[in-house]
Design a protein around this motif. Structure first.
Motif, PDB file in Angstrom:
ATOM      1  N   LEU A  42       0.498  -1.072  -0.383  1.00 30.93           N
ATOM      2  CA  LEU A  42       0.112  -0.380   0.140  1.00 30.93           C
ATOM      3  C   LEU A  42       0.917   1.561   0.092  1.00 30.93           C
ATOM      4  N   ARG A  90      -4.251   8.511  -6.449  1.00 30.90           N
ATOM      5  CA  ARG A  90      -3.727   6.878  -5.818  1.00 30.90           C
ATOM      6  C   ARG A  90      -3.972   6.965  -4.598  1.00 30.90           C
ATOM      7  N   LEU A  92       1.988   1.772  -3.248  1.00 31.20           N
ATOM      8  CA  LEU A  92       1.415   2.296  -4.348  1.00 31.20           C
ATOM      9  C   LEU A  92       1.644   4.101  -4.048  1.00 31.20           C
ATOM     10  N   LEU A  93       1.415   4.501  -2.631  1.00 32.03           N
ATOM     11  CA  LEU A  93       1.133   5.691  -2.095  1.00 32.03           C
ATOM     12  C   LEU A  93       2.058   6.629  -2.830  1.00 32.03           C
ATOM     13  N   VAL A  99      -5.449   3.491  -2.464  1.00 29.39           N
ATOM     14  CA  VAL A  99      -4.771   2.986  -1.317  1.00 29.39           C
ATOM     15  C   VAL A  99      -6.217   2.653  -0.423  1.00 29.39           C
TER      16      VAL A  99
END
Length: 315
Positions: free
Chosen positions: A94, A107, A97-98, A111
Motif C-alpha cells: 500500500l 492514488r 502504491l501511495l 489505496v
C-alpha cells in the motif's frame, strides 16, 4: 513470472520461474513440511502482481482502476489471514502504491479502496475472534506467543509468563506489555537480542537443516530454548543437514545478489519500491520480535522478478 513477463519480457519471466523452482528454501518448505509460508508466498505473489495491474489501470480511463484496487485488497487480505507476516506485505504494497509518481487524490483513492476491501474481507475472522475470544484478531496466526516467549524480561521465563496468562485477551495484553518493557526498561538486552535475530534472519537457513540433520545424521541438539537451538545449528556436524544448510546459504546470497543487480537494471519503479519497503519492515519487525530464516520467503515475490531480470540480461 507473469509480472516479470509483463514488465521485463518473456526471457525474464522464464528466468524468474526457474529461480523460484530451484531456490532450495522454497522447494524445501513447499515439499518437506506443512507450513504457512508457501501459502503466504503465493498470496504475496498475487498481491505484487495485482499491484502492477493497478498501477497500469491508474494511468488508464477514469474509474477503470476500481476493480483492480478491490482485487488487490482481496489478495492482501488473503495473505493477512494466512499469517501475521501478511501485515508487512500489506503495509509495503500500500505504501509502494501511495508513494508512486502519480500523486494526488487518484492514488490515495486507490489505496483507500484496497484498504477498505482488505478490512471487509478480514472482518468475519476478526468478528469470530471477538465473539469467541474477546479480541478482534485480524491475522490468521498468533504472533503474540513468540513476542512473549522471545522477549521476556531478563531472568524470567517467557513460557511461564505465557502459561500464567489465561485467555487470548490476557495474552495479547501481556505481549504488548512485554514489548513496551523491552524497549523502555531493558533496551541493552533488547539490542543484543536484535543483533542475534538479524544474524538468524540473514544467515543460512537454520531450523529446517537442523531437523534434516536430526533425521539423517542422528544429530541431537543440546539446547533447551529457541535461542540455543539457533546458536547450535550454526555448528551442524558434517552430513546431509550441514550440506543442505550450506546449499541454502549459498543460494540465498546468490538470489539476493541477483535481485540487487536486477533492481539497479530496472531503475525506479513500484516493484523496487515495494521490495525496499518490505525488506525494511521485515528487518525491523524481526529485530524487535522474533526471527527465523524462513521469514525471508516473504521477500521472494518482490525480489524474484528482479533476479529474473538480472539473469535474462546476463545469460
Amino acid at each position: 513470472a507473469a509480472l516479470a513477463r509483463r514488465v521485463f519480457g518473456t526471457r525474464a519471466a522464464q528466468m524468474t520461474a526457474w529461480a523460484h523452482a530451484l531456490f532450495p528454501s522454497a522447494a524445501l518448505y513447499a515439499g518437506c513440511l506443512v507450513m504457512a509460508e508457501p501459502v503466504a508466498l503465493l498470496c504475496g505473489a498475487v498481491a505484487v502482481e495485482r499491484l502492477d495491474v493497478l498501477e497500469r489501470a491508474l494511468a488508464g480511463p477514469p474509474r477503470r482502476w476500481l476493480p483492480a484496487a478491490a482485487v488487490l485488497g482481496l489478495a492482501l487480505a488473503a495473505g493477512l489471514l494466512v499469517k501475521e507476516l501478511g501485515t508487512l506485505t500489506a503495509v509495503a504494497v500500500l505504501f509502494a502504491l501511495l508513494l508512486g509518481p502519480v500523486t494526488g487524490s487518484l492514488r490515495a483513492g486507490a489505496v483507500a479502496v484496497a484498504l477498505a476491501v482488505l478490512l471487509l474481507a478480514a472482518a468475519p475472522w476478526a468478528i469470530r475472534n471477538l465473539q469467541r475470544h474477546g479480541v478482534p484478531l485480524l491475522t490468521g496466526s498468533f504472533g503474540h506467543l513468540s513476542v512473549i516467549v522471545d522477549n521476556a524480561p531478563p531472568g524470567e521465563s517467557g513460557w511461564l509468563l505465557l502459561q500464567r496468562a489465561e485467555g487470548l485477551p490476557a495474552k495479547v495484553r501481556l505481549a504488548r506489555e512485554i514489548q513496551r518493557r523491552s524497549l523502555l526498561e531493558y533496551p541493552a538486552t533488547t539490542a543484543v537480542r536484535a543483533i542475534g535475530r538479524l544474524r538468524t534472519l540473514l544467515g543460512p537457513e537454520v531450523m529446517l537443516p537442523t531437523w534434516i540433520a536430526t533425521g539423517f545424521d542422528d544429530y541431537e541438539p543440546d539446547s533447551r530454548d529457541n535461542a540455543a537451538l539457533v546458536r547450535d545449528a550454526w555448528r551442524l556436524p558434517p552430513g546431509v543437514g550441514r550440506s543442505v544448510q550450506l546449499l541454502v546459504g549459498v543460494a540465498g546470497v546468490a538470489l539476493f545478489a541477483l535481485a540487487a543487480a536486477g533492481a539497479a537494471l530496472a531503475g525506479p519503479g513500484t516493484l523496487r519500491r515495494g521490495a525496499l519497503l518490505q525488506m525494511a519492515l521485515l528487518l525491523v519487525a524481526c529485530a524487535l520480535t522474533v526471527a527465523v530464516g524462513r521469514y525471508r520467503l516473504a521477500l521472494l515475490p518482490f525480489v524474484l522478478p528482479l533476479a529474473g531480470l538480472a539473469l535474462a540480461t546476463w545469460l
